[in-house]
Write a protein that holds these residues in place. Sequence first.
Motif, PDB file in Angstrom:
ATOM      1  N   GLN A 101       0.826  -1.209   0.000  1.00 36.77           N
ATOM      2  CA  GLN A 101       0.000   0.000   0.000  1.00 36.77           C
ATOM      3  C   GLN A 101       0.863   1.261   0.000  1.00 36.77           C
ATOM      4  O   GLN A 101       0.429   2.325   0.436  1.00 36.77           O
ATOM      5  CB  GLN A 101      -0.937  -0.017   1.203  1.00 36.77           C
ATOM      6  N   TYR A 102       2.073   1.128  -0.494  1.00 32.30           N
ATOM      7  CA  TYR A 102       3.011   2.251  -0.520  1.00 32.30           C
ATOM      8  C   TYR A 102       4.040   1.987  -1.613  1.00 32.30           C
ATOM      9  O   TYR A 102       4.183   0.869  -2.103  1.00 32.30           O
ATOM     10  CB  TYR A 102       3.723   2.394   0.833  1.00 32.30           C
ATOM     11  N   ASP A 103       4.763   3.031  -1.989  1.00 27.97           N
ATOM     12  CA  ASP A 103       5.853   2.928  -2.950  1.00 27.97           C
ATOM     13  C   ASP A 103       7.184   2.977  -2.219  1.00 27.97           C
ATOM     14  O   ASP A 103       7.306   3.627  -1.167  1.00 27.97           O
ATOM     15  CB  ASP A 103       5.805   4.098  -3.942  1.00 27.97           C
ATOM     16  N   SER A 104       8.187   2.336  -2.784  1.00 28.62           N
ATOM     17  CA  SER A 104       9.546   2.497  -2.286  1.00 28.62           C
ATOM     18  C   SER A 104       9.981   3.945  -2.484  1.00 28.62           C
ATOM     19  O   SER A 104       9.390   4.689  -3.287  1.00 28.62           O
ATOM     20  CB  SER A 104      10.503   1.567  -3.033  1.00 28.62           C
ATOM     21  N   THR A 105      10.996   4.351  -1.769  1.00 24.69           N
ATOM     22  CA  THR A 105      11.516   5.707  -1.945  1.00 24.69           C
ATOM     23  C   THR A 105      12.010   5.922  -3.368  1.00 24.69           C
ATOM     24  O   THR A 105      11.785   6.979  -3.974  1.00 24.69           O
ATOM     25  CB  THR A 105      12.642   5.992  -0.941  1.00 24.69           C
ATOM     26  N   VAL A 106      12.686   4.920  -3.940  1.00 21.68           N
ATOM     27  CA  VAL A 106      13.219   5.050  -5.300  1.00 21.68           C
ATOM     28  C   VAL A 106      12.094   5.269  -6.309  1.00 21.68           C
ATOM     29  O   VAL A 106      12.156   6.185  -7.143  1.00 21.68           O
ATOM     30  CB  VAL A 106      14.055   3.812  -5.688  1.00 21.68           C
ATOM     31  N   THR A 107      11.051   4.432  -6.254  1.00 28.27           N
ATOM     32  CA  THR A 107       9.967   4.607  -7.221  1.00 28.27           C
ATOM     33  C   THR A 107       9.204   5.906  -6.965  1.00 28.27           C
ATOM     34  O   THR A 107       8.756   6.567  -7.911  1.00 28.27           O
ATOM     35  CB  THR A 107       9.016   3.403  -7.219  1.00 28.27           C
ATOM     36  N   THR A 108       9.086   6.291  -5.713  1.00 28.61           N
ATOM     37  CA  THR A 108       8.453   7.582  -5.409  1.00 28.61           C
ATOM     38  C   THR A 108       9.211   8.718  -6.087  1.00 28.61           C
ATOM     39  O   THR A 108       8.606   9.609  -6.709  1.00 28.61           O
ATOM     40  CB  THR A 108       8.408   7.822  -3.885  1.00 28.61           C
ATOM     41  N   LYS A 109      10.538   8.703  -5.977  1.00 35.78           N
ATOM     42  CA  LYS A 109      11.356   9.736  -6.616  1.00 35.78           C
ATOM     43  C   LYS A 109      11.167   9.733  -8.135  1.00 35.78           C
ATOM     44  O   LYS A 109      11.071  10.776  -8.776  1.00 35.78           O
ATOM     45  CB  LYS A 109      12.833   9.520  -6.270  1.00 35.78           C
ATOM     46  N   SER A 203      18.373   5.287  -1.487  1.00 36.07           N
ATOM     47  CA  SER A 203      17.610   4.740  -0.359  1.00 36.07           C
ATOM     48  C   SER A 203      17.195   3.288  -0.606  1.00 36.07           C
ATOM     49  O   SER A 203      16.801   2.923  -1.711  1.00 36.07           O
ATOM     50  CB  SER A 203      16.355   5.581  -0.114  1.00 36.07           C
ATOM     51  N   ARG A 204      17.265   2.497   0.458  1.00 32.58           N
ATOM     52  CA  ARG A 204      16.811   1.106   0.390  1.00 32.58           C
ATOM     53  C   ARG A 204      15.384   0.938   0.916  1.00 32.58           C
ATOM     54  O   ARG A 204      14.850  -0.175   0.902  1.00 32.58           O
ATOM     55  CB  ARG A 204      17.750   0.200   1.205  1.00 32.58           C
ATOM     56  N   TRP A 205      14.752   2.022   1.359  1.00 30.21           N
ATOM     57  CA  TRP A 205      13.430   1.905   1.964  1.00 30.21           C
ATOM     58  C   TRP A 205      12.406   1.456   0.918  1.00 30.21           C
ATOM     59  O   TRP A 205      12.326   2.004  -0.186  1.00 30.21           O
ATOM     60  CB  TRP A 205      12.993   3.249   2.573  1.00 30.21           C
ATOM     61  N   GLY A 206      11.626   0.450   1.276  1.00 28.81           N
ATOM     62  CA  GLY A 206      10.602  -0.061   0.372  1.00 28.81           C
ATOM     63  C   GLY A 206      11.126  -1.049  -0.652  1.00 28.81           C
ATOM     64  O   GLY A 206      10.399  -1.441  -1.567  1.00 28.81           O
ATOM     65  N   ILE A 207      12.382  -1.460  -0.500  1.00 29.35           N
ATOM     66  CA  ILE A 207      12.953  -2.506  -1.347  1.00 29.35           C
ATOM     67  C   ILE A 207      13.093  -3.754  -0.486  1.00 29.35           C
ATOM     68  O   ILE A 207      13.660  -3.692   0.615  1.00 29.35           O
ATOM     69  CB  ILE A 207      14.335  -2.088  -1.903  1.00 29.35           C
ATOM     70  N   PRO A 239      15.345  10.078   5.166  1.00 29.70           N
ATOM     71  CA  PRO A 239      15.322   9.860   6.620  1.00 29.70           C
ATOM     72  C   PRO A 239      14.693   8.533   7.026  1.00 29.70           C
ATOM     73  O   PRO A 239      14.883   8.089   8.160  1.00 29.70           O
ATOM     74  CB  PRO A 239      14.512  11.056   7.146  1.00 29.70           C
ATOM     75  N   LYS A 240      13.960   7.896   6.113  1.00 34.36           N
ATOM     76  CA  LYS A 240      13.357   6.596   6.431  1.00 34.36           C
ATOM     77  C   LYS A 240      14.362   5.447   6.338  1.00 34.36           C
ATOM     78  O   LYS A 240      14.055   4.328   6.728  1.00 34.36           O
ATOM     79  CB  LYS A 240      12.170   6.335   5.495  1.00 34.36           C
ATOM     80  N   ASP A 241      15.547   5.719   5.789  1.00 34.24           N
ATOM     81  CA  ASP A 241      16.599   4.711   5.666  1.00 34.24           C
ATOM     82  C   ASP A 241      17.787   5.175   6.495  1.00 34.24           C
ATOM     83  O   ASP A 241      18.455   6.156   6.160  1.00 34.24           O
ATOM     84  CB  ASP A 241      16.989   4.541   4.192  1.00 34.24           C
TER      85      ASP A 241
END
Length: 495
Positions: A101-109, A203-207, A239-241
């Motif tokens: 229900q969310y995107d990774s930081t990379v895809t968000t960017k 960022s590795r967040w969401g991967i 900041p999430k990573d």
Amino acid sequence: MSDITGLTISEARDRLRSGDVGAVELAEGCVSAAKASGELNAYSVVTEELALEQAGAAQKRIDAGDAPDMCGIPLGIKDLFCVENVPSQAASNILGGFKPQYDSTVTTKLWEQGAVCVGKLNMDEFAMGSSNETSCYGPVVNPWRLEGDNRPLTPGGSSGGSAAAVAADLCIAATGTDTGGSIRQPAAFTGIVGVKPTYGRVSRWGIVAFASSLDQAGPMTKSVRDGAIMLGAMSGHDPKDSTSANIPVPDFEAALTGDIRGKRIGIPKEYRIDGMPADIEALWQKGADMLRDAGAEIVDISLPHTKYALPAYYVIAPAEASSNLARYDGVRYGRRAELGAGDGITDLYERTRAEGFGHEVQRRVMLGTYVLSAGFYDAYYIRAQKVRTLIRQDFERVFNDGIDAILTPATPSPAFALGSMDDADPVEMYLNDVFTVTVNLAGLPGVSVPVGLDHNGLPNGLQIIGRPWEEADMLNTAYTIEAACGFNDKPERWW
């Protein structure tokens, strides 16, 4: 459509801005190519509706003159990256049906820049593999073939779907992840560019995590310039990573001057391994000659602890995988095994994991659990971490001695046939990472650049290892090699 899908990022950017090509037209071309490429098995899902919606929004930004570099560029996304409401399984049955229900930081960017999602790309299960044969979706097939031989070849792994999709023009570029070479090795096997940034740059967040101290996301593209453009869009502090570095992101594309005069390029003697094919050796020498002709100084160097890199990596990575994959237990999300009367929670865990994890993942989790166990932690895991420190110090010493970059082969061989290692010792497959794992252990940036074809007509690549945080300088060296060799070969379409 093939001429449209064959565009690079920089070409597509210019044509979109000039109005020569529309964002929806470009997205439709890539979606059509992806849907017609079943024999390659590169995509796990094609997100046509999302692609057209994003393309429409991108076109409005282009028309308004508010178009970042990646605006309107159709991308394939490795199945390791979470994309909101899109199946994100890490190519594993244990995550069957999972839609984050969310995107990774990379895809968000990337979406914020206006990029377009063509779909999710096949990969080795949980990124554990070097041939894309451990996927629950089945193996990816390399679009390249041996001359006069129709046997399917591996695209490499774990980012095999990303590599095959870019090489076959099923998207303009793709995301990949690199834990021990999983961007650079498949890039070399398919004749494309693969960039592994410095650990902490992206960022590795969401991967979905494999080995948290080694994993790093990066772009897989058709040119070095494209790699520079896309890396800039993916990079930045998050900041999430907690491992994300809070340092400025340079303009990587602007650094591509092609001027490397006075640069000192190291050639490590430890990378001259027994049994290296003559084609790879000749390619390496060709790369050194091209850099010398461009004004660089070629220097022989020593990285004495290289021989310990593979054993250290295959202790550290499985140990971290064992810890990370413990969360997949059949309770919270993903697959849940059926229980019989009298079965308890331990039965649920055991049965879910036995059914959900493939054999290679099971092997690495068990190996990692073993080296972390009370009786063996010091003998294996702690010792491997000490070796890792020695490997990092080797690179620090060389860079402190004035070396600007290091040139090595990307792989010990060209692409091999799918299934050819089914009966082999797993260590034979792990040897595919022999030139790449040191970069991950040391947290350094690396890039694989296609340089030529071997005597069987298959692409080979060279790897450039850069100083930490100096991806711009590393990419400029890669750009120089790319310009000198003029590699523009494409696989002959058969799928």
